[in-house]
Scaffold this motif. Structure first.
Motif, PDB file in Angstrom:
ATOM      1  N   ASP A  88     -33.314 -11.469 136.062  1.00 57.57           N
ATOM      2  CA  ASP A  88     -33.719 -10.519 137.094  1.00 57.57           C
ATOM      3  C   ASP A  88     -35.241 -10.600 137.254  1.00 57.57           C
ATOM      4  O   ASP A  88     -35.985 -10.109 136.410  1.00 57.57           O
ATOM      5  N   GLU A  89     -35.692 -11.221 138.337  1.00 60.41           N
ATOM      6  CA  GLU A  89     -37.122 -11.473 138.527  1.00 60.41           C
ATOM      7  C   GLU A  89     -37.953 -10.191 138.514  1.00 60.41           C
ATOM      8  O   GLU A  89     -39.026 -10.131 137.900  1.00 60.41           O
ATOM      9  N   LYS A  90     -37.460  -9.153 139.154  1.00 58.15           N
ATOM     10  CA  LYS A  90     -38.188  -7.872 139.195  1.00 58.15           C
ATOM     11  C   LYS A  90     -38.306  -7.271 137.791  1.00 58.15           C
ATOM     12  O   LYS A  90     -39.370  -6.797 137.396  1.00 58.15           O
ATOM     13  N   LEU A  91     -37.217  -7.302 137.040  1.00 55.08           N
ATOM     14  CA  LEU A  91     -37.224  -6.787 135.676  1.00 55.08           C
ATOM     15  C   LEU A  91     -38.147  -7.626 134.794  1.00 55.08           C
ATOM     16  O   LEU A  91     -38.896  -7.091 133.977  1.00 55.08           O
ATOM     17  N   HIS A  92     -38.116  -8.941 134.963  1.00 56.78           N
ATOM     18  CA  HIS A  92     -38.976  -9.838 134.189  1.00 56.78           C
ATOM     19  C   HIS A  92     -40.447  -9.518 134.451  1.00 56.78           C
ATOM     20  O   HIS A  92     -41.244  -9.397 133.522  1.00 56.78           O
ATOM     21  N   THR A  93     -40.794  -9.339 135.717  1.00 55.98           N
ATOM     22  CA  THR A  93     -42.178  -9.043 136.089  1.00 55.98           C
ATOM     23  C   THR A  93     -42.632  -7.707 135.516  1.00 55.98           C
ATOM     24  O   THR A  93     -43.716  -7.610 134.927  1.00 55.98           O
ATOM     25  N   SER A  94     -41.812  -6.680 135.661  1.00 57.47           N
ATOM     26  CA  SER A  94     -42.202  -5.358 135.155  1.00 57.47           C
ATOM     27  C   SER A  94     -42.260  -5.346 133.631  1.00 57.47           C
ATOM     28  O   SER A  94     -43.178  -4.764 133.042  1.00 57.47           O
ATOM     29  N   PHE A  95     -41.307  -6.008 132.984  1.00 59.90           N
ATOM     30  CA  PHE A  95     -41.325  -6.069 131.522  1.00 59.90           C
ATOM     31  C   PHE A  95     -42.583  -6.779 131.035  1.00 59.90           C
ATOM     32  O   PHE A  95     -43.280  -6.290 130.141  1.00 59.90           O
ATOM     33  N   THR A  96     -42.885  -7.924 131.611  1.00 54.64           N
ATOM     34  CA  THR A  96     -44.047  -8.704 131.187  1.00 54.64           C
ATOM     35  C   THR A  96     -45.335  -7.903 131.356  1.00 54.64           C
ATOM     36  O   THR A  96     -46.173  -7.863 130.454  1.00 54.64           O
ATOM     37  N   LYS A  97     -45.471  -7.240 132.478  1.00 51.29           N
ATOM     38  CA  LYS A  97     -46.671  -6.434 132.746  1.00 51.29           C
ATOM     39  C   LYS A  97     -46.807  -5.307 131.717  1.00 51.29           C
ATOM     40  O   LYS A  97     -47.868  -5.120 131.117  1.00 51.29           O
ATOM     41  N   GLU A  98     -45.737  -4.568 131.507  1.00 48.76           N
ATOM     42  CA  GLU A  98     -45.783  -3.448 130.560  1.00 48.76           C
ATOM     43  C   GLU A  98     -46.013  -3.924 129.127  1.00 48.76           C
ATOM     44  O   GLU A  98     -46.776  -3.309 128.376  1.00 48.76           O
ATOM     45  N   GLU A 102     -49.159  -3.264 126.541  1.00 51.74           N
ATOM     46  CA  GLU A 102     -48.906  -2.687 125.211  1.00 51.74           C
ATOM     47  C   GLU A 102     -49.538  -3.503 124.082  1.00 51.74           C
ATOM     48  O   GLU A 102     -50.137  -2.931 123.167  1.00 51.74           O
ATOM     49  N   VAL A 103     -49.389  -4.840 124.113  1.00 55.80           N
ATOM     50  CA  VAL A 103     -49.834  -5.659 122.979  1.00 55.80           C
ATOM     51  C   VAL A 103     -50.797  -6.785 123.346  1.00 55.80           C
ATOM     52  O   VAL A 103     -51.221  -7.535 122.477  1.00 55.80           O
ATOM     53  N   GLY A 104     -51.105  -6.944 124.605  1.00 55.93           N
ATOM     54  CA  GLY A 104     -51.952  -8.065 125.015  1.00 55.93           C
ATOM     55  C   GLY A 104     -51.100  -9.247 125.449  1.00 55.93           C
ATOM     56  O   GLY A 104     -49.892  -9.118 125.662  1.00 55.93           O
ATOM     57  N   LYS A 105     -51.723 -10.410 125.552  1.00 54.67           N
ATOM     58  CA  LYS A 105     -51.032 -11.603 126.036  1.00 54.67           C
ATOM     59  C   LYS A 105     -49.791 -11.897 125.192  1.00 54.67           C
ATOM     60  O   LYS A 105     -49.836 -11.891 123.969  1.00 54.67           O
ATOM     61  N   LEU A 106     -48.682 -12.163 125.897  1.00 53.58           N
ATOM     62  CA  LEU A 106     -47.424 -12.470 125.225  1.00 53.58           C
ATOM     63  C   LEU A 106     -47.300 -13.965 124.978  1.00 53.58           C
ATOM     64  O   LEU A 106     -47.798 -14.772 125.751  1.00 53.58           O
ATOM     65  N   ASN A 107     -46.599 -14.310 123.925  1.00 51.54           N
ATOM     66  CA  ASN A 107     -46.192 -15.688 123.689  1.00 51.54           C
ATOM     67  C   ASN A 107     -44.734 -15.740 124.137  1.00 51.54           C
ATOM     68  O   ASN A 107     -43.824 -15.478 123.365  1.00 51.54           O
ATOM     69  N   MET A 108     -44.540 -16.028 125.419  1.00 48.48           N
ATOM     70  CA  MET A 108     -43.202 -15.915 125.990  1.00 48.48           C
ATOM     71  C   MET A 108     -42.926 -17.054 126.951  1.00 48.48           C
ATOM     72  O   MET A 108     -43.761 -17.391 127.793  1.00 48.48           O
ATOM     73  N   GLY A 109     -41.731 -17.615 126.830  1.00 46.46           N
ATOM     74  CA  GLY A 109     -41.236 -18.583 127.790  1.00 46.46           C
ATOM     75  C   GLY A 109     -40.453 -17.835 128.852  1.00 46.46           C
ATOM     76  O   GLY A 109     -40.709 -16.663 129.119  1.00 46.46           O
ATOM     77  N   LYS A 110     -39.473 -18.483 129.446  1.00 46.78           N
ATOM     78  CA  LYS A 110     -38.691 -17.840 130.504  1.00 46.78           C
ATOM     79  C   LYS A 110     -37.923 -16.630 129.984  1.00 46.78           C
ATOM     80  O   LYS A 110     -37.826 -15.619 130.647  1.00 46.78           O
ATOM     81  N   ILE A 139     -23.872  -9.062 134.665  1.00 42.75           N
ATOM     82  CA  ILE A 139     -22.784  -9.804 135.318  1.00 42.75           C
ATOM     83  C   ILE A 139     -23.154 -10.123 136.767  1.00 42.75           C
ATOM     84  O   ILE A 139     -22.849 -11.206 137.265  1.00 42.75           O
ATOM     85  N   LYS A 140     -23.866  -9.206 137.420  1.00 42.70           N
ATOM     86  CA  LYS A 140     -24.284  -9.440 138.805  1.00 42.70           C
ATOM     87  C   LYS A 140     -25.327 -10.537 138.925  1.00 42.70           C
ATOM     88  O   LYS A 140     -25.484 -11.141 139.969  1.00 42.70           O
ATOM     89  N   CYS A 141     -26.103 -10.762 137.833  1.00 40.84           N
ATOM     90  CA  CYS A 141     -27.135 -11.822 137.851  1.00 40.84           C
ATOM     91  C   CYS A 141     -26.440 -13.123 138.017  1.00 40.84           C
ATOM     92  O   CYS A 141     -26.637 -14.120 138.221  1.00 40.84           O
TER      93      CYS A 141
END
Length: 141
Positions: A88-98, A102-110, A139-141
């Motif tokens: 979910d692109e919107k969820l991914h964007t909001s999660f990454t931003k938040e 909270e902790v600074g730059k994430l070490n995260m792939g897709k 399931i909708k994704c």
């Protein structure tokens, strides 16, 4: 990627070194506390897996339950695979931003959030996003 042949979550945790087991138990407890109804904890893919059972959604491409999230101890880090966030692109964007707030730059792939300690693990953001990923949404994704 380190993979385990453990068939139960407890067996997986018992295989880990003391400090790694402590971290996995902590993150697992956080996941279980926030997991939505209809997602089950299992061992699959060599790690702790959180999935939608085939009894709920049997029509998968590989005849395996839909994996929503996975947790693993790797050689040099821990990994939380957030498949439900990735789809979910919107969820991914909001999660990454938040999480970065909270902790600074994430070490995260897709979908894979890699962390070495709790200082790099966005606890509040993880709790929030786990609650948002429901079987119906995934399931909708």
């Amino acid at each position: 990627m380190v993979s385990s042949s453990a068939t139960t979550v407890q067996q997986y945790i018992n295989e880990l070194e003391s400090e790694k087991a402590k971290m996995i138990r902590y993150v697992r407890k956080l996941i279980l506390k926030n997991l939505t109804k209809g997602i089950k904890e299992t061992m699959d893919w060599g790690m702790i897996n959180y999935e939608i059972p085939l009894s709920t959604y049997p029509e998968t491409y590989n005849k395996k339950p839909l994996s929503v999230m996975s947790l693993a101890s790797q050689k040099h880090h821990y990994a939380l695979y957030l498949h439900g966030v990735y789809c979910d692109e919107k969820l991914h964007t909001s999660f990454t931003k938040e999480a970065e707030e909270e902790v600074g730059k994430l070490n995260m792939g897709k979908s894979c959030l890699r962390f070495k300690n709790l200082e790099g693990f966005p606890i509040k953001s993880i709790q929030k996003v786990i609650k948002k990923v429901t079987p119906e949404m995934y399931i909708k994704c």
